[in-house]
Design an enzyme around this catalytic site. Sequence first.
Site, short mmCIF file in Angstrom:
data_model
loop_
_atom_site.label_atom_id
_atom_site.label_comp_id
_atom_site.label_asym_id
_atom_site.label_seq_id
_atom_site.Cartn_x
_atom_site.Cartn_y
_atom_site.Cartn_z
N LYS A 22 -15.95 12.40 -8.38
CA LYS A 22 -16.83 11.52 -7.57
C LYS A 22 -17.61 10.59 -8.48
CE LYS A 22 -20.94 13.17 -6.16
NZ LYS A 22 -22.11 12.35 -6.52
N ASN A 23 -18.18 11.15 -9.55
CA ASN A 23 -19.09 10.37 -10.39
C ASN A 23 -18.38 9.45 -11.37
OD1 ASN A 23 -21.17 11.49 -8.98
ND2 ASN A 23 -21.70 12.99 -10.54
N ARG A 93 -28.02 7.15 -4.00
CA ARG A 93 -28.74 6.53 -5.12
C ARG A 93 -27.80 5.74 -6.02
NH1 ARG A 93 -29.83 7.15 -10.23
NH2 ARG A 93 -31.92 6.66 -10.99
N CYS A 117 -35.03 11.63 -3.58
CA CYS A 117 -34.10 12.46 -2.81
C CYS A 117 -34.54 13.90 -3.03
CB CYS A 117 -32.66 12.22 -3.28
SG CYS A 117 -32.35 12.91 -4.89
N ARG A 122 -36.07 10.15 -8.78
CA ARG A 122 -34.91 9.31 -9.12
C ARG A 122 -35.30 7.86 -9.41
NH1 ARG A 122 -30.37 12.14 -7.26
NH2 ARG A 122 -29.24 11.01 -8.86
N ASP A 305 -25.49 19.58 -12.72
CA ASP A 305 -24.76 19.64 -11.44
C ASP A 305 -24.08 20.97 -11.23
OD1 ASP A 305 -23.66 16.15 -11.39
OD2 ASP A 305 -25.60 17.10 -11.09
N VAL A 327 -33.30 18.50 -16.48
CA VAL A 327 -32.92 17.12 -16.17
C VAL A 327 -33.67 16.58 -14.95
CG1 VAL A 327 -31.00 15.60 -15.53
CG2 VAL A 327 -30.64 17.44 -17.20
N ARG A 397 -20.44 15.08 0.82
CA ARG A 397 -20.66 13.91 -0.05
C ARG A 397 -19.87 14.05 -1.35
NH1 ARG A 397 -26.72 12.14 -1.08
NH2 ARG A 397 -25.46 10.81 -2.45
#
Length: 418
Positions: A22-23, A93, A117, A122, A305, A327, A397
């Site tokens: 995804k990223n 975002r 969020c 963020r 993550d 983080v 998502r």
Amino acid sequence: MDRLIIRGGVPLRGQVEVGGAKNAALPAMVASLLTGESIRLHRVPQLGDVKTTIGLLNHLGVSVERGDRESLSLRADGIGPCEAPYHLVKTMRASVLVLGPLVARFGRARVSLPGGCAIGSRPINLHLAALEKMGATVSLDAGYVEAKASRLRGARITFDGQTVTGTENVMMAATLADGVTVLENAACEPEVVDLAALLNGMGARIEGAGTPTISIEGVSHLHGAEHEVIPDRIETGTFMVAAAITGGDVTVTHCLPGHLEAITEKLRETGVLVEETDCSIRILGDGQLRGVNVRTHPYPGFATDMQAQFMALLSIAQGSSVITETVFENRFMHVNELLRMGADIKVIGTAAFVHGVPMLSGAPVMATDLRASASLVLAGLTAQGTTTVSRVYHLDRGYESIERKLQSLGADIERVAE
Ligand code: EPZ
């Protein structure tokens, strides 16, 4: 809103293939703004965030066609309003990634501030400071960032803190700037490296991606390209934990083990057996799990993550574990829901103190953010009884058909549409 109903206790067995990251897919799609020629992307997963990005790019005038199941063709040959509206940005975002490419190619951009969020405020101050150093005029107006520049110029930029999308935003902007841009303290994530590979395939001149120092020599224009997105290392890690938490035997295929060494090492520390090839990882989780300490860190450290997923695993490990989130400032939203399933966890500041319990109990729980929802699914897979996870749009998502993939491994899980 859909729910997932999970009846726990089944050791997962078999093979599961991960999708594209995804990223990596999101910035790759946004890179299409940098040229009027066609960009063809392969291994683009069918995710909520991908659909949101398609909507945002369509709004900006980019035509997007889905080829076969996992391919997209994008073409920004006629651009629209150069504005990313609040109703789109607030849901994702990563929409802020359009800022750099729009200013670089069209000289202007108006992008809604992303807002906070569930996992934190963020901010995007590092993105904006870098663009200003490259000559952009940046102003804030009614919750929007406005950035203008007749032509960005190369600059030496040292990020105050490591930012993945900040590095990607500025790297994309720098490809069309006048002169050389050097990024110091750049993010080293594999998704940054993958974006640089696509950009260089489009004619950019980027060196050092994957290291803290990236140099970009600006060119006058970029051309079309074709690119396959790297495998999703977080989806890979999530299925590895699913195998470990259920005491199963699962091989994750079409992945890149080199992208998640910190996760693999930490799993081995818990007593899980891990066998790797160059494109697969086998997890044998039939032993007793031991508690370990985890500290999240930018790549190549332990990925933030994966923190929530690992907490679910450690909640049934023997002994105690300390999980420190360095983080994001509020990435323990899954704790309260795990407590409702019988976990023994205490959060003090940025640390969660986990004491393993013999068994979790199924319960109705609510997803609050993407990785927290993955954590609850994993907990449900091992819990005694039935777990119902609501608000799974958070999960959708970042995971494509996770229930189908888990069913293929033997999990007793079903999606109920509400
Ligand atoms: C990327 O988010 C990922 N998203 C996130 O994945 C991931 O958790 C994060 O990197 C860290 O690895 C995408 O790539 C689309 P950051 P990003 O900028 O770029 C602070 C998921 O689950 N910061 O690296 O937004 C920030 O607040 C998502 O797939 C500033 O202070 O994260 C955070 O504390 C969640 N100012 C830290 O830096 C800035 O201008 C790292 O953020 C930018 C960031």
